[in-house]
Design an enzyme around this catalytic site. Structure first.
Site, mmCIF file in Angstrom:
data_model
loop_
_atom_site.group_PDB
_atom_site.id
_atom_site.type_symbol
_atom_site.label_atom_id
_atom_site.label_comp_id
_atom_site.label_asym_id
_atom_site.label_seq_id
_atom_site.Cartn_x
_atom_site.Cartn_y
_atom_site.Cartn_z
ATOM 1 N N GLU A 112 37.302 -9.440 -1.722
ATOM 2 C CA GLU A 112 36.375 -10.779 -1.387
ATOM 3 C C GLU A 112 35.824 -11.219 -2.568
ATOM 4 O O GLU A 112 35.592 -10.648 -3.488
ATOM 5 C CB GLU A 112 34.837 -10.291 -0.493
ATOM 6 C CG GLU A 112 35.519 -9.385 0.781
ATOM 7 C CD GLU A 112 34.424 -8.595 1.380
ATOM 8 O OE1 GLU A 112 33.284 -8.913 0.936
ATOM 9 O OE2 GLU A 112 34.716 -7.863 2.181
ATOM 10 N N LYS A 114 33.173 -12.387 -5.243
ATOM 11 C CA LYS A 114 31.661 -12.016 -5.360
ATOM 12 C C LYS A 114 30.931 -13.241 -5.435
ATOM 13 O O LYS A 114 30.953 -13.926 -6.321
ATOM 14 C CB LYS A 114 31.583 -10.990 -6.525
ATOM 15 C CG LYS A 114 30.413 -10.481 -6.803
ATOM 16 C CD LYS A 114 30.307 -9.279 -7.672
ATOM 17 C CE LYS A 114 28.959 -8.561 -7.471
ATOM 18 N NZ LYS A 114 27.718 -9.236 -8.371
ATOM 19 N N ASP A 116 27.361 -15.427 -6.236
ATOM 20 C CA ASP A 116 26.233 -15.236 -7.062
ATOM 21 C C ASP A 116 25.047 -15.796 -6.343
ATOM 22 O O ASP A 116 24.551 -17.008 -6.440
ATOM 23 C CB ASP A 116 26.553 -15.817 -8.357
ATOM 24 C CG ASP A 116 25.647 -15.104 -9.516
ATOM 25 O OD1 ASP A 116 25.129 -14.280 -9.320
ATOM 26 O OD2 ASP A 116 25.588 -15.758 -10.558
ATOM 27 N N TYR A 226 29.244 -9.843 4.568
ATOM 28 C CA TYR A 226 30.155 -9.156 4.089
ATOM 29 C C TYR A 226 30.185 -7.652 4.509
ATOM 30 O O TYR A 226 30.823 -6.706 4.025
ATOM 31 C CB TYR A 226 30.321 -9.253 2.661
ATOM 32 C CG TYR A 226 29.150 -9.442 1.750
ATOM 33 C CD1 TYR A 226 28.391 -7.994 1.887
ATOM 34 C CD2 TYR A 226 28.772 -10.484 0.920
ATOM 35 C CE1 TYR A 226 27.223 -8.163 1.257
ATOM 36 C CE2 TYR A 226 27.585 -10.229 0.404
ATOM 37 C CZ TYR A 226 26.880 -9.442 0.432
ATOM 38 O OH TYR A 226 25.401 -9.278 -0.462
ATOM 39 N N LYS A 314 34.258 -7.830 -12.446
ATOM 40 C CA LYS A 314 33.750 -8.954 -12.993
ATOM 41 C C LYS A 314 34.665 -10.092 -13.982
ATOM 42 O O LYS A 314 35.723 -9.459 -14.312
ATOM 43 C CB LYS A 314 32.641 -8.803 -14.189
ATOM 44 C CG LYS A 314 31.567 -7.738 -13.704
ATOM 45 C CD LYS A 314 30.701 -8.902 -12.647
ATOM 46 C CE LYS A 314 29.293 -8.477 -12.824
ATOM 47 N NZ LYS A 314 28.421 -9.563 -12.468
ATOM 48 N N CYS A 408 5.170 -15.109 -38.500
ATOM 49 C CA CYS A 408 5.201 -15.239 -37.106
ATOM 50 C C CYS A 408 4.678 -16.696 -36.539
ATOM 51 O O CYS A 408 3.932 -17.355 -37.087
ATOM 52 C CB CYS A 408 4.472 -14.268 -36.004
ATOM 53 S SG CYS A 408 4.130 -14.627 -34.446
ATOM 54 N N CYS A 411 1.414 -16.822 -34.683
ATOM 55 C CA CYS A 411 0.325 -16.211 -35.076
ATOM 56 C C CYS A 411 0.138 -16.313 -36.658
ATOM 57 O O CYS A 411 -0.912 -15.998 -37.230
ATOM 58 C CB CYS A 411 -0.079 -14.796 -34.351
ATOM 59 S SG CYS A 411 0.799 -13.536 -35.145
ATOM 60 N N CYS A 426 6.840 -9.167 -34.875
ATOM 61 C CA CYS A 426 5.434 -9.460 -35.201
ATOM 62 C C CYS A 426 4.485 -8.196 -35.086
ATOM 63 O O CYS A 426 4.595 -7.789 -34.039
ATOM 64 C CB CYS A 426 4.896 -10.724 -34.491
ATOM 65 S SG CYS A 426 3.343 -11.057 -34.676
ATOM 66 N N CYS A 431 -1.249 -11.019 -30.977
ATOM 67 C CA CYS A 431 -0.591 -12.280 -31.115
ATOM 68 C C CYS A 431 -0.372 -12.777 -29.927
ATOM 69 O O CYS A 431 0.183 -12.161 -28.912
ATOM 70 C CB CYS A 431 1.062 -11.774 -31.696
ATOM 71 S SG CYS A 431 2.085 -13.306 -31.725
HETATM 72 S S1 IVH Z 1 29.247 -5.584 -0.646
HETATM 73 C C1 IVH Z 1 27.376 -1.589 -0.889
HETATM 74 N N1 IVH Z 1 30.389 -7.987 -0.985
HETATM 75 O O1 IVH Z 1 26.855 -8.156 -5.282
HETATM 76 C C2 IVH Z 1 28.144 -2.774 -1.069
HETATM 77 N N2 IVH Z 1 28.533 -7.691 -2.115
HETATM 78 O O2 IVH Z 1 26.365 -6.238 -7.394
HETATM 79 C C3 IVH Z 1 27.315 -3.862 -0.839
HETATM 80 N N3 IVH Z 1 27.789 -9.626 -3.473
HETATM 81 O O3 IVH Z 1 23.974 -6.997 -3.945
HETATM 82 C C4 IVH Z 1 27.496 -5.095 -1.344
HETATM 83 N N4 IVH Z 1 29.408 -10.671 -2.884
HETATM 84 O O4 IVH Z 1 24.326 -9.230 -3.427
HETATM 85 C C5 IVH Z 1 29.206 -7.244 -1.443
HETATM 86 N N5 IVH Z 1 31.443 -9.835 -1.081
HETATM 87 C C6 IVH Z 1 30.554 -9.130 -1.477
HETATM 88 C C7 IVH Z 1 29.518 -9.613 -2.277
HETATM 89 C C8 IVH Z 1 28.653 -8.952 -2.598
HETATM 90 C C9 IVH Z 1 28.186 -10.607 -3.709
HETATM 91 C C10 IVH Z 1 26.509 -9.070 -4.154
HETATM 92 C C11 IVH Z 1 25.269 -8.474 -3.143
HETATM 93 C C12 IVH Z 1 25.162 -7.105 -3.996
HETATM 94 C C13 IVH Z 1 25.674 -7.526 -5.307
HETATM 95 C C14 IVH Z 1 26.343 -6.058 -5.923
#
Ligand code: IVH
Length: 668
Positions: A112, A114, A116, A226, A314, A408, A411, A426, A431
């Protein structure tokens, strides 16, 4: 048609259109037509208020502003994810799984995007949205129900036309803001002289943590679900089936989900997502690779903060070219001097970047960074952007070499460079920059969480010499506050209240707030467990005591010892206690025995009634349910137990009597 039927029909139409729009991504009417339906319903409900119910689509922005958020304990910990920064780390993840399963068979993964944003939990009882919370520390978060209700993608009522609905459904998902909505929000903020949000994640989080849901409602937030929390009585084999159920219930699920066999294919999809990441209407910072089979997940289990069956892959940080217009020195909370580049504003992955950190003088020298240079900068997620390299070919003659000042900038004290360190510091404890940094950390959300004490107010308080050290916060008088610029009577009251409210805290929050080097939130919690929340034993701990704690290494141990060797730190901590700081008995430590445990009561109890018994379980972190399933941990059976007891025997669940229950809860 009867009025009640008209209302029912309108609500159904509106909910169906929401489903078309947010779940199927296939709206079948225009926004205008949708608004008309909603208006019509509003008018009728206004005329016949007795028909208004909380789950009516008109009730999304009903709630009044609140003073502070309540706490919600998650029945199942909301975990985080381990990160993989490279393909090798993804392969290693797959290898670990196979090793643990003792099998070479390829694993089926679900991948899936990820998102943000901010993780939340939604709770539905009998199909109705009853509670929503933030992840918080994973065990307990903030009650943001009223704010979540304003998000149109969050159904107030679940559908049960396609698949049946359990009594209890807990779902986790990510609230985020689309790029378009983020830009619009920041433009509006600039127009009204407000600081724009640094990135989409902050905008989403800031919008959800509003005490007034009317503000949240204006912020155009989105959600994708999710993950399951507690879901009573459904039997599923895998995660992808669960995602299908979610959609059937009307909960939005990201359409870009892929099921593959084997890590190679998973990595291929991960790479594909990376190449098209900027085409998504929202920011993604990686992919999440999850084992699909729920029984394999069970076998793999979890670590302290993250499951073994999932990993976040990542993406590489995004890079762009820009110009360094200037360089200045900034003083941090620890006195560390960091050179910061002021950039020609530039967009990276949907965010306008204006500053980048240059880390320290060595780094500037090594990369030969000069004012006026054209540089490549990199940004990943909410990390501060950094300068990767100078494009030498583009250097002009007037590019200026930069040296950090030897005094600094705040200060004017002579800076020092401790042995073996690359940063200058510093050394002046008074400060103003250090004091301000200390105080900002002390009041921050995960420390003492003093609402309303923003950066500007702290600057004022320090500049006016009302506070010099963190403990002075507890000495602030209302008459000192009202004298400050733009401070009303009511705001002053609120601030005093918020300072007073922060006094009842936990061991881990307090020591995190003190700002001991290397003692972050996680370490504070480890120390809290190790010292059972007893501050005096923490104060008296020797280096050896500290080092013998699992996860505490020599560097952290030494830093704690040095912190307490400094008499002024002891003095500040003592003052805080004298001025009213109280360390609350921490439920997590004491109640661990029942955390995550589900109880079912059957038959009659003799010493206490069933309601009290349930309350005891819940107070100690457990859950009381009415039906026995394989997820039940204990069945407390009294005289007259019937089918529940039979079922428990068949499922092999722990069956205890009232006395045993009493012993168990007394341990907690
Ligand atoms: S699953 C135990 N699925 O990433 C697994 N998390 O770094 C629970 N996040 O706290 C998370 N997209 O806020 C899952 N498709 C996705 C996600 C996702 C974003 C975030 C979520 C989690 C964080 C972990």
């Amino acid at each position: 048609m009867k009025i009640s039927d008209t209302i029912k029909s309108l609500r159904k139409q509106i909910n169906d259109h929401n489903y078309q729009y947010y779940v199927l991504d296939n709206p079948i009417i225009s926004d205008n037509e949708y608004d008309k339906l909603l208006k019509e319903l509003e008018l009728i409900e206004k005329k016949y208020p007795k028909f208004i119910v909380p789950e009516s689509p008109t009730q999304r922005i009903g709630a009044q502003p609140i003073e502070s958020f309540g706490t919600v304990t998650h029945r199942i910990t909301m975990m985080s994810l381990a990160n993989a920064m490279s393909e090798d780390e993804l392969k290693a993840f797959d290898k670990r799984i196979k090793k643990k399963l003792n099998s070479a068979a390829e694993i089926e993964y679900v991948i899936e995007p990820k998102l943000d944003g901010l993780a939340v939990e939604l709770i539905y009882e009998n199909g109705k949205f009853v509670n929503g919370s933030t992840r918080g520390d994973g065990n307990a978060g903030e009650d943001i129900t009223s704010n979540l209700k304003t998000i149109k993608g969050v159904p107030l009522i679940l559908r049960n036309d396609i698949i049946s609905l359990p009594d209890l459904v807990e779902v986790r998902g990510e609230v985020f803001i689309r790029k378009e909505d983020f830009e619009l929000l920041n433009t509006k903020r600039l127009q009204s002289n407000k600081q724009p949000f640094a990135n989409a994640r902050n905008a989403a989080a800031g919008s959800l943590r509003q005490l007034d849901p009317k503000i949240t409602a204006k912020r155009s937030l989105s959600i994708y679900c999710y993950q399951a929390g507690v879901v009573d009585g459904i039997n599923l084999n895998n995660h992808s089936e669960f995602l299908e159920r979610l959609k059937g219930w009307g909960l939005p699920v990201n359409p870009e989900v892929k099921i593959v066999k084997g890590i190679e294919k998973a990595m291929q999809f991960h790479k594909k997502l990376e190449t098209i990441r900027n085409e998504f209407p929202y920011e993604i910072d990686g992919s999440v690779i999850k084992v699909n089979s729920l029984s394999i997940r069970n076998e793999l289990g979890v670590r302290s903060r993250s499951p073994r069956w999932a990993i976040a892959g990542k993406f590489k940080a995004q890079q762009v070219t820009t110009i360094i217009n200037d360089i200045f020195a900034s003083v941090g909370r620890t006195g560390a001097i960091t050179p910061v580049a002021k950039l020609e504003p530039v967009e990276v992955g949907g965010v306008i970047v204006t500053n980048a950190t240059l880390h320290n003088q060595d780094e500037i020298d090594r990369k030969d960074i000069r004012i006026g240079d054209t540089v490549i900068i990199e940004r990943s997620g909410d990390v501060i952007p950094k300068v990767i390299k100078v494009i030498q070919e583009k250097r002009t003659e007037d590019a200026k070499v930069y040296h950090l000042p030897d005094h600094c900038p705040e200060c004017n004290n002579q800076l020092m460079r401790p042995e073996n360190e690359v940063v200058f510091r510093c050394p002046n404890y008074s400060c103003p920059a250090i004091i301000k940094g200390d105080i900002k950390h002390f009041v921050s959300k995960n420390a003492l969480d003093m609402d309303g004490l923003g950066e500007k107010l702290i600057d004022q308080l320090v500049n006016e010499r009302i506070i010099k050290k963190v403990d002075d916060l507890f000495r602030i008088k209302k008459n000192q506050l009202v004298k400050l610029e733009r401070m009303g009577n009511k705001s002053a009251d609120n601030i005093i209240d918020s300072i007073n409210n922060s006094k009842l805290t936990t061991f881990s929050r307090f020591i995190y707030a003190l700002g001991i080097r290397y003692v972050g939130e996680h370490t504070s919690k480890i120390l809290e467990s190790a010292f059972k929340g007893n501050f005096d034993s923490f104060l008296e701990a020797t280096f050896e005591d500290l080092e013998s704690i699992e996860e505490i290494g020599p560097i952290v141990a030494q830093s704690i010892i040095e912190f307490w060797n400094d008499k002024s730190n002891k003095h500040i901590a003592n003052n805080c206690f004298e001025l009213g700081i109280k360390i609350e008995r921490n439920n997590e430590i004491v109640d661990q025995i029942l955390t995550g445990k589900t109880f079912v009561f059957t038959g009659s109890l003799e010493k206490i009634n069933r309601k009290e018994a349930k309350e005891i379980v819940e107070r100690q972190g457990g859950r009381a349910s009415n039906s026995v399933s394989k997820n039940t941990d204990y069945v407390v059976a009294g005289p007259g137990s019937g089918t529940k007891l039979e079922k428990a025997k068949i499922l092999g669940i722990n069956i205890i009597n009232e006395d045993e229950f009493e012993k168990l809860v007394n341990k907690g």
